[in-house]
Design a protein around this motif. Structure first.
Motif, PDB file in Angstrom:
ATOM      1  N   TRP A  94      -6.136  -1.418 -10.666  1.00  0.00           N
ATOM      2  CA  TRP A  94      -5.707  -0.965  -9.344  1.00  0.00           C
ATOM      3  C   TRP A  94      -6.491   0.245  -8.840  1.00  0.00           C
ATOM      4  O   TRP A  94      -6.947   1.088  -9.616  1.00  0.00           O
ATOM      5  N   THR A  95      -6.600   0.305  -7.535  1.00  0.00           N
ATOM      6  CA  THR A  95      -7.231   1.430  -6.851  1.00  0.00           C
ATOM      7  C   THR A  95      -6.398   2.690  -7.064  1.00  0.00           C
ATOM      8  O   THR A  95      -5.175   2.656  -6.867  1.00  0.00           O
ATOM      9  N   PRO A  96      -6.994   3.811  -7.455  1.00  0.00           N
ATOM     10  CA  PRO A  96      -6.221   5.057  -7.580  1.00  0.00           C
ATOM     11  C   PRO A  96      -5.507   5.392  -6.273  1.00  0.00           C
ATOM     12  O   PRO A  96      -6.017   5.112  -5.182  1.00  0.00           O
TER      13      PRO A  96
ATOM     14  N   LEU B 115      -6.707   4.854  -2.379  1.00  0.00           N
ATOM     15  CA  LEU B 115      -6.007   3.901  -1.511  1.00  0.00           C
ATOM     16  C   LEU B 115      -5.570   4.559  -0.216  1.00  0.00           C
ATOM     17  O   LEU B 115      -5.746   3.996   0.882  1.00  0.00           O
ATOM     18  N   ALA B 116      -4.994   5.748  -0.304  1.00  0.00           N
ATOM     19  CA  ALA B 116      -4.534   6.455   0.895  1.00  0.00           C
ATOM     20  C   ALA B 116      -5.688   6.711   1.850  1.00  0.00           C
ATOM     21  O   ALA B 116      -5.560   6.520   3.070  1.00  0.00           O
TER      22      ALA B 116
ATOM     23  N   PHE C   9      -4.229  -7.095   4.247  1.00  0.00           N
ATOM     24  CA  PHE C   9      -3.197  -7.489   3.301  1.00  0.00           C
ATOM     25  C   PHE C   9      -3.252  -6.543   2.113  1.00  0.00           C
ATOM     26  O   PHE C   9      -4.348  -6.207   1.627  1.00  0.00           O
ATOM     27  N   ALA C  10      -2.088  -6.103   1.646  1.00  0.00           N
ATOM     28  CA  ALA C  10      -2.003  -5.164   0.526  1.00  0.00           C
ATOM     29  C   ALA C  10      -1.387  -5.875  -0.668  1.00  0.00           C
ATOM     30  O   ALA C  10      -0.208  -6.205  -0.660  1.00  0.00           O
ATOM     31  N   SER C  11      -2.189  -6.116  -1.694  1.00  0.00           N
ATOM     32  CA  SER C  11      -1.709  -6.868  -2.851  1.00  0.00           C
ATOM     33  C   SER C  11      -2.678  -6.718  -4.009  1.00  0.00           C
ATOM     34  O   SER C  11      -3.886  -6.524  -3.816  1.00  0.00           O
ATOM     35  N   GLY C  12      -2.164  -6.871  -5.214  1.00  0.00           N
ATOM     36  CA  GLY C  12      -3.043  -6.909  -6.371  1.00  0.00           C
ATOM     37  C   GLY C  12      -3.991  -8.090  -6.338  1.00  0.00           C
ATOM     38  O   GLY C  12      -5.092  -8.040  -6.896  1.00  0.00           O
TER      39      GLY C  12
ATOM     40  N   ASP D 244      -8.888  -9.282   7.993  1.00  0.00           N
ATOM     41  CA  ASP D 244     -10.085  -8.459   8.131  1.00  0.00           C
ATOM     42  C   ASP D 244     -10.336  -7.600   6.892  1.00  0.00           C
ATOM     43  O   ASP D 244     -11.479  -7.264   6.576  1.00  0.00           O
ATOM     44  N   ARG D 245      -9.262  -7.242   6.199  1.00  0.00           N
ATOM     45  CA  ARG D 245      -9.393  -6.254   5.122  1.00  0.00           C
ATOM     46  C   ARG D 245      -8.352  -6.535   4.040  1.00  0.00           C
ATOM     47  O   ARG D 245      -7.244  -6.994   4.324  1.00  0.00           O
ATOM     48  N   GLY D 246      -8.703  -6.284   2.793  1.00  0.00           N
ATOM     49  CA  GLY D 246      -7.756  -6.372   1.694  1.00  0.00           C
ATOM     50  C   GLY D 246      -7.670  -5.053   0.967  1.00  0.00           C
ATOM     51  O   GLY D 246      -8.699  -4.429   0.671  1.00  0.00           O
ATOM     52  N   PHE D 247      -6.451  -4.589   0.712  1.00  0.00           N
ATOM     53  CA  PHE D 247      -6.238  -3.350  -0.052  1.00  0.00           C
ATOM     54  C   PHE D 247      -5.657  -3.720  -1.407  1.00  0.00           C
ATOM     55  O   PHE D 247      -4.646  -4.425  -1.486  1.00  0.00           O
ATOM     56  N   VAL D 248      -6.284  -3.242  -2.473  1.00  0.00           N
ATOM     57  CA  VAL D 248      -5.871  -3.589  -3.827  1.00  0.00           C
ATOM     58  C   VAL D 248      -4.766  -2.636  -4.265  1.00  0.00           C
ATOM     59  O   VAL D 248      -5.025  -1.490  -4.657  1.00  0.00           O
TER      60      VAL D 248
END
Length: 334
Positions: free
Chosen positions: A144-146, A150-151, A254-257, A271-275
């Protein structure tokens, strides 16, 4: 001696206490690790959950659900079993359930993560002889992203979209992940909007004293014109609903592992994915298991076969157990 917990068609069962943990079929007595719907199901005779989990269960199941509460670390005698609940770090109120019978200790973890997200009660490793673990992300590719990174990623994305006159829509699970995102971003960038499922959950958590930034429920009179440059936190299934039309040209994320996997990112078409996940990543799973000191490990859901084989190679007495838990991120991978 006989196993402290057994695995049945209805759920994880304790013969000494005659109760089930996170059962998926109706039973008289259910001990619940947390409020997600694959672990807290309706129609049980009576429930026992933490003080932090009970309110969201009551909201989801209705006033007829009979829910008793317990504090973290408080020991209860149920039949011939000694039971206590300990923080799992998954979502607010989530717990691992420690069960002791004649000196033998087993822990059912439910879902958990080892990173302290500042929202949920931090994971507390519980020494035991046997540990029942998830493996939603039980592959080495998941890391996971620290939190601080992420913030910054979220803020930069939202700020750029707002400067371009676009709303920012991010998909996240209603309990846990949605609130993590709210607390991670800089609320000074613009207004923060939520769909009904998220806002209803916010109301339950705020009533418990959880500190959340100000949010606005999306109703028919809320649009890009009334709230320019907004960040919208929506459940995955709601992003195809009619309200989206009131935010033309919105950027989507989308925010997901599962955003660790390129194929899933492509299928999502955002458009973007957040891990980010409320489950433990590969390192977190292994660290948690090691910290328990357990020799016997049961893997209940996720990458069960792969993770079980890895644990066996490390010298654990590891087993795969069939359950009906999905991990609340399962829909994200579909």
């Amino acid at each position: 001696m006989a196993d402290v917990l057994t695995f049945t068609d209805s759920g994880i069962y304790c013969p000494a206490g005659d109760f089930y943990i996170d059962p998926w079929r109706p039973v008289p007595k259910a001990l619940i690790t947390h409020g997600h719907s694959d672990h807290a199901r309706p129609d049980m005779g009576r429930y026992l959950a933490t003080e932090g989990t009970a309110p969201v269960m009551q909201y989801r199941m209705g006033p007829e659900a009979r829910i008793d509460t317990v504090r973290y670390g408080e020991a209860r005698r149920i039949g011939d079993a000694k039971v206590s609940f300990h923080p799992a770090g998954h979502v607010p109120g989530s717990a691992q359930i420690r069960v002791e019978v004649k000196g033998e200790v087993w822990v059912a973890s439910g879902d958990y993560k080892t990173v302290d997200d500042g929202l949920s009660e931090a994971f507390d490793a519980v020494p035991c002889h046997a540990f029942i673990t998830e493996s939603t992300f039980g592959l080495p590719i998941f890391k996971w992203t620290p939190q601080e990174v992420l913030a910054q990623q979220l803020n930069d994305w939202w700020q750029a979209n707002a400067a371009a006159g676009r709303a920012s829509i991010v998909g996240a699970y209603a309990l846990g992940k949605a609130q993590r995102l709210m607390r991670a971003v800089d609320a000074g960038i613009g207004p923060m909007l939520t769909v009904t499922a998220v806002e209803n959950t916010n109301e339950v958590l705020r009533a418990q004293g959880v500190d959340l930034p100000e949010t606005v429920r999306i109703t028919e009179d809320v649009s890009a014109k009334s709230h320019p440059g907004a960040l919208i936190i929506a459940t995955p299934g709601s992003t195809t609903h009619n309200w989206v039309r009131r935010f033309p040209g919105a950027a989507t994320a989308f925010a997901s592992g599962w955003m660790s996997m390129r194929g899933v990112r492509r299928r999502r078409g955002t458009d973007r994915g957040f891990v980010v996940s409320d489950h433990a990543d590969w390192d977190g799973l292994n660290a948690a298991i090691k910290a328990t000191g357990a020799e016997k490990i049961f893997v209940t859901h996720g990458y069960t076969g792969t993770f079980q084989r890895y644990l066996a190679e490390q010298g654990y007495d590891a087993h795969v157990v069939s359950t009906e838990y999905t991990g609340d991120d399962a829909e994200d991978a579909a």
